[in-house]
Each structure stands twice: as C-alpha cells, then as structure tokens.
Design a protein around this motif. Structure first.
Motif, PDB file in Angstrom:
ATOM      1  N   GLN A   1      32.222 -54.607 -51.077  1.00  0.00           N
ATOM      2  CA  GLN A   1      31.332 -53.284 -51.588  1.00  0.00           C
ATOM      3  C   GLN A   1      32.382 -52.286 -52.134  1.00  0.00           C
ATOM      4  N   ASP A   2      33.521 -52.368 -51.862  1.00  0.00           N
ATOM      5  CA  ASP A   2      34.476 -51.423 -52.571  1.00  0.00           C
ATOM      6  C   ASP A   2      35.079 -51.927 -53.906  1.00  0.00           C
ATOM      7  N   ASP A   3      34.753 -53.017 -54.311  1.00  0.00           N
ATOM      8  CA  ASP A   3      35.313 -53.734 -55.544  1.00  0.00           C
ATOM      9  C   ASP A   3      35.008 -52.944 -56.646  1.00  0.00           C
ATOM     10  N   LEU A   4      36.091 -52.654 -57.228  1.00  0.00           N
ATOM     11  CA  LEU A   4      36.049 -51.705 -58.539  1.00  0.00           C
ATOM     12  C   LEU A   4      36.902 -52.505 -59.741  1.00  0.00           C
ATOM     13  N   GLY A   5      36.907 -53.742 -59.777  1.00  0.00           N
ATOM     14  CA  GLY A   5      37.429 -54.673 -60.818  1.00  0.00           C
ATOM     15  C   GLY A   5      38.878 -55.031 -60.532  1.00  0.00           C
ATOM     16  N   GLY A   6      39.424 -55.298 -61.695  1.00  0.00           N
ATOM     17  CA  GLY A   6      40.829 -56.170 -61.753  1.00  0.00           C
ATOM     18  C   GLY A   6      40.785 -57.452 -61.191  1.00  0.00           C
ATOM     19  N   ALA A   7      41.934 -58.263 -61.483  1.00  0.00           N
ATOM     20  CA  ALA A   7      42.073 -59.287 -61.001  1.00  0.00           C
ATOM     21  C   ALA A   7      41.734 -59.988 -59.465  1.00  0.00           C
ATOM     22  N   VAL A   8      41.276 -60.967 -59.108  1.00  0.00           N
ATOM     23  CA  VAL A   8      41.163 -61.257 -57.673  1.00  0.00           C
ATOM     24  C   VAL A   8      41.891 -62.513 -57.245  1.00  0.00           C
ATOM     25  N   SER A   9      42.352 -62.845 -56.146  1.00  0.00           N
ATOM     26  CA  SER A   9      43.241 -63.942 -55.938  1.00  0.00           C
ATOM     27  C   SER A   9      42.184 -65.028 -55.198  1.00  0.00           C
ATOM     28  N   SER A  10      40.880 -64.590 -54.741  1.00  0.00           N
ATOM     29  CA  SER A  10      40.135 -65.669 -54.125  1.00  0.00           C
ATOM     30  C   SER A  10      38.738 -65.104 -54.524  1.00  0.00           C
ATOM     31  N   ASN A  11      37.566 -66.249 -54.278  1.00  0.00           N
ATOM     32  CA  ASN A  11      36.473 -65.786 -54.516  1.00  0.00           C
ATOM     33  C   ASN A  11      35.719 -65.313 -53.230  1.00  0.00           C
ATOM     34  N   ASN A  12      35.184 -64.093 -52.999  1.00  0.00           N
ATOM     35  CA  ASN A  12      34.301 -63.959 -51.855  1.00  0.00           C
ATOM     36  C   ASN A  12      32.903 -63.766 -52.178  1.00  0.00           C
ATOM     37  N   VAL A  13      32.083 -63.659 -51.008  1.00  0.00           N
ATOM     38  CA  VAL A  13      30.681 -63.835 -51.382  1.00  0.00           C
ATOM     39  C   VAL A  13      30.449 -62.032 -51.036  1.00  0.00           C
ATOM     40  N   PHE A  14      29.714 -61.487 -51.960  1.00  0.00           N
ATOM     41  CA  PHE A  14      28.990 -60.384 -51.603  1.00  0.00           C
ATOM     42  C   PHE A  14      27.426 -60.551 -52.041  1.00  0.00           C
ATOM     43  N   ILE A  15      26.667 -59.861 -50.857  1.00  0.00           N
ATOM     44  CA  ILE A  15      25.223 -60.120 -51.057  1.00  0.00           C
ATOM     45  C   ILE A  15      24.587 -59.089 -51.776  1.00  0.00           C
ATOM     46  N   GLY A  16      25.392 -57.961 -51.808  1.00  0.00           N
ATOM     47  CA  GLY A  16      24.622 -57.003 -52.901  1.00  0.00           C
ATOM     48  C   GLY A  16      24.044 -55.732 -52.001  1.00  0.00           C
ATOM     49  N   ILE A  17      24.870 -55.283 -50.884  1.00  0.00           N
ATOM     50  CA  ILE A  17      24.717 -54.074 -50.174  1.00  0.00           C
ATOM     51  C   ILE A  17      25.651 -53.263 -50.016  1.00  0.00           C
ATOM     52  N   GLN A  18      25.679 -52.130 -49.916  1.00  0.00           N
ATOM     53  CA  GLN A  18      26.458 -51.047 -49.357  1.00  0.00           C
ATOM     54  C   GLN A  18      26.279 -50.753 -47.904  1.00  0.00           C
ATOM     55  N   THR A  19      27.438 -50.670 -46.883  1.00  0.00           N
ATOM     56  CA  THR A  19      27.083 -50.514 -45.528  1.00  0.00           C
ATOM     57  C   THR A  19      27.754 -49.380 -44.920  1.00  0.00           C
ATOM     58  N   LYS A  20      27.464 -48.807 -43.862  1.00  0.00           N
ATOM     59  CA  LYS A  20      28.649 -47.902 -43.093  1.00  0.00           C
ATOM     60  C   LYS A  20      28.218 -48.070 -41.539  1.00  0.00           C
ATOM     61  N   VAL A  21      29.176 -47.457 -40.773  1.00  0.00           N
ATOM     62  CA  VAL A  21      28.848 -47.864 -39.429  1.00  0.00           C
ATOM     63  C   VAL A  21      28.080 -46.464 -38.903  1.00  0.00           C
ATOM     64  N   VAL A  22      27.132 -46.705 -38.267  1.00  0.00           N
ATOM     65  CA  VAL A  22      26.132 -45.532 -37.728  1.00  0.00           C
ATOM     66  C   VAL A  22      26.057 -45.802 -36.207  1.00  0.00           C
ATOM     67  N   ASN A  23      26.413 -44.986 -35.212  1.00  0.00           N
ATOM     68  CA  ASN A  23      26.432 -45.123 -33.824  1.00  0.00           C
ATOM     69  C   ASN A  23      26.803 -46.555 -33.342  1.00  0.00           C
ATOM     70  N   GLY A  24      27.985 -46.984 -33.892  1.00  0.00           N
ATOM     71  CA  GLY A  24      28.582 -48.345 -33.438  1.00  0.00           C
ATOM     72  C   GLY A  24      27.871 -49.656 -34.435  1.00  0.00           C
ATOM     73  N   TRP A  25      26.778 -49.237 -34.874  1.00  0.00           N
ATOM     74  CA  TRP A  25      26.203 -50.490 -35.803  1.00  0.00           C
ATOM     75  C   TRP A  25      26.551 -50.526 -37.264  1.00  0.00           C
ATOM     76  N   LEU A  26      26.647 -51.565 -37.935  1.00  0.00           N
ATOM     77  CA  LEU A  26      26.819 -51.719 -39.481  1.00  0.00           C
ATOM     78  C   LEU A  26      25.449 -51.440 -40.184  1.00  0.00           C
ATOM     79  N   GLN A  27      25.096 -50.350 -40.664  1.00  0.00           N
ATOM     80  CA  GLN A  27      24.003 -50.093 -41.134  1.00  0.00           C
ATOM     81  C   GLN A  27      23.831 -50.269 -42.788  1.00  0.00           C
ATOM     82  N   VAL A  28      23.014 -50.897 -43.194  1.00  0.00           N
ATOM     83  CA  VAL A  28      22.758 -50.856 -44.807  1.00  0.00           C
ATOM     84  C   VAL A  28      22.499 -49.726 -45.265  1.00  0.00           C
ATOM     85  N   THR A  29      23.196 -49.116 -46.310  1.00  0.00           N
ATOM     86  CA  THR A  29      23.013 -47.644 -46.960  1.00  0.00           C
ATOM     87  C   THR A  29      22.381 -47.964 -48.215  1.00  0.00           C
ATOM     88  N   GLN A  30      22.604 -49.028 -49.097  1.00  0.00           N
ATOM     89  CA  GLN A  30      22.004 -49.153 -50.361  1.00  0.00           C
ATOM     90  C   GLN A  30      21.906 -50.626 -50.616  1.00  0.00           C
TER      91      GLN A  30
END
Length: 595
Positions: A479-508
């Motif tokens: 979610q914080d990827d702003l380009g440049g070279a990468v050393s490995s391929n990671n899975v990104f499912i297309g969401i932004q998240t943040k911790v809310v009251n201890g839970w990982l919550q989808v924000t976008q």
C-alpha cells in the motif's frame, strides 16, 4: 490626516487561545457592511473563518451602535458621523498555515481570518497595532512579517505595521514568537529565513541551500518581479506538520523538526540531504515559484478575488501543476540533489498518479474547477474519482517540456512568454494553447487541449524517451509502494488500511483490484485469511505465503456482520513507475539547461 482603517490585535489569553481585536474607522455612509473572508487565496476550500468570532459589538462616542449579522460572515453596521469602534473576540487554535493559532510558544496570525473588511474602504491604508502578550512565556517573543513597520516600531518588534490596502493586509501573515533569523539576497532584494523555536539545526547550511533554489527559480523567469522589495520564508516548526501557503512577499510554512538539517550536515553535498530535508527544500521551492506564478500572474478571474464564496477556475493545473514540476526541478538544477535522486523523486510523483484509477476518471480541468468540493474534501473513494491537479499537472508540464526540448525549445521559454503576455490581464482558460501557437507549436497546442480536457493517462513513456529516460510500469507491491525497482514480487490486493481500535481496517478500495472484485468495502475490519488471524504485522506476511492466482477466504467484520469473501490473489492492476536513464546526454540537457 490621511484616512485609514485601523486594527489593534491583542493576544489577551494565551492559554485560552483568545485574540481581542479592535477595529476603528471613520464612516463615509449611514451603513457599512463588515465581513470576514470565507477562504484565503491559494487554498481553495471554504474555511468559514468567521465561525471563530465569539463576541462582537460596536460603538462611537455617543454610545452603542446597531450591528446586525446578515449571514455567516457579515454584519451590517448602522453609523453616525463619528469615528466607529468595533470590538470582537476570536478563538485561535487552528494548527495550519491558513488561519490563526496561539499558544505559549508561538502566534500565527493570518489577517485574512482576523481582520474584518469594511465595505467601501478596502482601498485605504490599513494599519495594525500588534500588542505584545503579557504572559511570562511571551517575553522573548519577536515579530516577523512583510507588513511595513512604522518609523517608531523597532525591527522585529511589536508595534504598528501597515499595508497599502485590505488586499495587501490579508496577504501578509504575521509570525510572533521565539525564532532565529538569517538573510540572503537575490538580485539585491533581501530575503529572510525565519525558523521558530530553539532548534538544533544548521541554519547557515539551510540559508545557503535556499539561496541556490531562489536563484534557480529566478533564472526561469529571467528576473524577480519588479515590485518584489523583500521576501520572507516564515517557517513554523512543530512536532508533526507539513504545508505551505504563498503570499506576495512571503510564504508561511509548516514543517516537523526532523526535516531541518542537523548541525552535523555542514557541507553542501547531495549525500547529506535526507528525504525529510529534501521535502522541506522542495516545499520552500514550491512556494517561492508562486511569487511569480499565481501571486502575480494568475487566472484573469482572480484579479478580483471574491472571498465570500467559492471562485471557480479550470486553471489550477497550470498554477499548481507547473509549480509542482518546477519545485523539485530547481533542486537538481541548483546542484542540491543528484540526477539519481531526482529520478527517484519523479518515480514517486509518477506513481501517485499512475496507481490510482482516477487517472482515467477525471480530467485536469475538471479537477481544477471542482477543487473546492473534491480535491480539498477527499473521502474513501478519492483514489477512484479525484485526480491531483498538483501531481498530474506536474506530469503534463513534464510531457510538454519533453516535446519542446525535442523541437529546440523549452518549457522555460513558454513560462516566460506566458508571464510577458498575461501579467497585466491574467490568463484566460486557453492561455497555454495560445502561447504555444504564438511560439510556433500549433500541433502541440491541440495536443495540450486533449491532455487537459480528457480523462486519460498522459503519454509518459514517449515523453520520457525524448528526455533520455525509460519508463516502465510494474504492479504495485504494497500500500505504500511509490515505484522504483523491487527485489521480489509481493501480492497487493488493492486496498489501503490502517489500525483502528486494534483492528486492521480498510480505508480505501481501488476499483478493479482483487479486493474490489471480491466485494471488500471501505470500513471492513480484516479478521482472518483462510482462518489465520490478520494483524497489522501479519497481513503482508500472510499474503506472501500464497502463489499468485490463489483463491483464499477473507473473513471481515462489516459493521456488526461477520462475512467471508472469496478472494483471488491476482497480479495487482494498480501500477507504479520505474525510471532508468538510457541517454545521459539527453537527460542532462533536460535537467541542467534553461531555455
């Protein structure tokens, strides 16, 4: 005696963040409308400054005067023939560069949110008596502002200041507190750097770097504005903050302490510039470019600001986008950052645009026109619907620069021609196209119209090729990827998240991504992936245990419902940028040569 409008500003209660203001003037009619702006030029959102007025009354030597509020920010004053005194009180605790803020360390005073305008008297001289707070914590305070001090007001002291009219007054922020001051000159015009607080920083280094940036921006236009007699960088240092607002003879900046260059950074090499310090220099560069670009040359409709309500223009891409292009460019042109560092900075700028579905959803002219309600009021759907006229406007400037370079011209030449053509009148909506036609580029003018009015990606790959740089778009990795070279391929499912009251919550949720396809919504709390608990620390690691195109079960709370969603871990549809210099000669010509 010359007629004037007079204000006394008294920070009467530092702990309560209270300012008492006395307004005095001699009426010229039986009634005068008093009003406070609803917004401040340069920040295109209704701020409703008058909401902070907590009490107001009026009188003259015969007694009280009738003062009737007519709307959220205006009062009708019934006058006799005597000098009028209006007293009002404001609450000042807005930690931003747009309004007013008072505590035991600093006072940030934007007259736009403090000083009521008197209808029919805006062209008179406006005088301000700034009283020194009586609180013990304020005894070492000084004052910094581009307002003109009276002859009996000592340099940097409390006392009387003046502006030639109301417009100049509200365009002249005042900073009061403990600060350090340094000075440099550009074309014999004094420039001042004010840094609030007692900070362990290398102010000499900062001043030298800032002077180089100012010289680089001055070279774009060929000269400083003819009416620029002084310039103030008013830098407000806080624990956590970032922003700036341009003014005719100054800029008010907000930054966190970690962005300042440490005393150990005693040389001027590119190695010693941290990311935070580079961001601070770019912020200063951005606001200084505005000295020409929107403070003097501006959309024609802004020649008469209407500050009671929104004032629409489709041109913000030109004034904020071009400025955003030149802010970082000045750093590499002045030698403060290397080519490699600038290319990395561009990757981030590109990625902020290319990774968002809004890149193909909203045009630059639409983004500019609707800044008031969309760009400045972004919600969870913003990545899908709102394109940044700052970032994509900067990329349009880059595309234009590439085309002009390839045809023996430069963007600097276009900027100077716009400055010469439209400084007196302001720019019409097609000013760029008309200027390109004037300079012999009619086909490029047509192309620019398409780039501006169509909600489509810009031709960035071909533009970079003309500048000796290869652009490659790759899938977003996290979610914080702003380009440049990468050393490995990671899975990104297309969401932004943040911790809310201890839970990982989808924000976008990015439209078109794996999460969107699975039915994930903003507000969902992520619970488990194939029955394995999700936390902020485990989420990325859990995803990497699966090969691409795996089908998994994602458990979420949606409000008070427990749901399990089938999720396919596909290659991310969101793309970010990688840049590689392929022709160093072309690249250096682009970065180092002004037209």
């Amino acid at each position: 005696m010359t007629k004037s409008v007079f204000y006394q500003i008294d920070i009467s209660d530092v702990g309560g963040h209270v300012i008492d203001i006395t307004l005095q003037f001699t009426p010229t009619a039986n009634q005068h409308l008093l009003s406070l702006p609803a917004w401040i030029p340069g920040s295109y959102m209704i701020r409703d400054f008058a909401r902070n007025i907590t009490a107001i009354s009026a009188s003259d030597r015969e007694g009280d005067l009738a003062l009737q509020q007519t709307d959220k920010q205006s009062w009708q004053l019934a006058c006799r023939q005597h000098r009028v005194t209006v007293r009002y009180q404001l609450y000042a605790y807005d930690l931003s560069v747009r309004a007013a803020y008072v505590d035991d360390e600093i006072a940030i005073l934007n007259p736009a949110c403090l000083c009521l305008a008197v209808a029919g008297m805006q062209q008179l001289v406006h005088k301000v008596d700034l009283l020194k707070p009586s609180a013990t914590s304020c005894q070492q305070w000084r004052v910094a502002s581009s307002l003109t001090p009276a002859t009996d007001t000592a340099w940097l002291d409390f006392g009387r200041y003046s502006a030639k009219n109301y417009a100049e007054l509200i365009d002249s922020p005042i900073l009061a507190g403990v600060f350090t001051l340094s000075e440099f000159s550009v074309d014999a015009v004094p420039h001042y750097l004010v840094i609030t607080g007692n900070n362990r920083t290398d102010q000499a280094r900062f001043t030298k770097d800032l002077a180089q940036i100012c010289h680089a921006q001055q070279q774009v236009f060929g000269a400083l504005p003819a009416d620029l007699t002084q310039y103030w960088f008013l830098l407000w240092i806080t624990e956590d903050g970032y922003g700036g607002l341009e003014h005719m003879h100054s800029t008010l900046l907000l930054s966190n302490r970690s962005a300042l260059p440490a005393p150990a950074q005693s040389d001027n090499t590119t190695v010693s510039i941290t990311d935070n310090y580079q961001d601070l220099l770019a912020l200063c560069s951005h606001e200084y470019f505005h000295t020409w670009w929107v403070k003097r040359l501006k959309p024609s409709c802004f020649h008469n600001y209407q500050l009671a309500a929104e004032q629409y223009t489709p041109q913000l891409w030109l004034y904020e986008g071009f400025t955003s292009y030149y802010d970082d460019l000045a750093l590499v042109r002045s030698g403060l950052i290397s080519t490699e560092r600038y290319i990395s900075t561009l990757e981030k700028l590109l990625s902020r645009v290319t990774r968002n579905p809004s890149n193909s959803k909203q045009s630059l002219t639409d983004s500019s026109f609707n800044a008031w309600t969309k760009f400045y009021k972004q919600d969870e759907n913003a990545p899908n619907a709102v394109v940044s006229y700052y970032a994509k406007g900067a990329l349009l400037a880059l595309c234009l620069h590439a085309e002009l370079n390839a045809n023996g011209s430069s963007l600097d030449q276009v900027v100077r021609q716009l400055w010469q053509n439209y400084l007196p009148s302001g720019t019409p909506d097609n000013a760029l196209q008309l200027t390109l036609q004037q300079l012999g580029f009619p086909a490029l003018a047509t192309l620019c119209s398409q780039w501006l009015t169509r909600a489509l990606p810009l031709p960035l790959e071909s533009a970079f090729a003309k500048l000796g740089v290869q652009l490659t778009l790759r899938p977003m990795q996290h979610q914080d990827d702003l380009g440049g070279a990468v050393s490995s391929n990671n899975v990104f499912i297309g969401i932004q998240t943040k911790v809310v009251n201890g839970w990982l919550q989808v924000t976008q949720v990015y439209h078109g991504g794996s999460a969107h396809q699975a039915g994930v919504m903003a507000g969902d709390q992520l619970l488990a992936l194939d029955n394995a608990k999700i936390t902020s620390n485990s989420w990325a690691e859990l995803l990497q245990r699966y090969p691409l195109n795996s089908r998994v079960q994602l458990s979420v709370f949606r409000k008070d419902r427990l749901l399990t969603l089938p999720l396919t871990l596909a290659v991310a549809s969101q793309q970010v940028a990688m840049l590689t210099v392929t022709d160093n000669g072309l690249c250096q010509q682009w970065l180092n040569v002004s037209g």
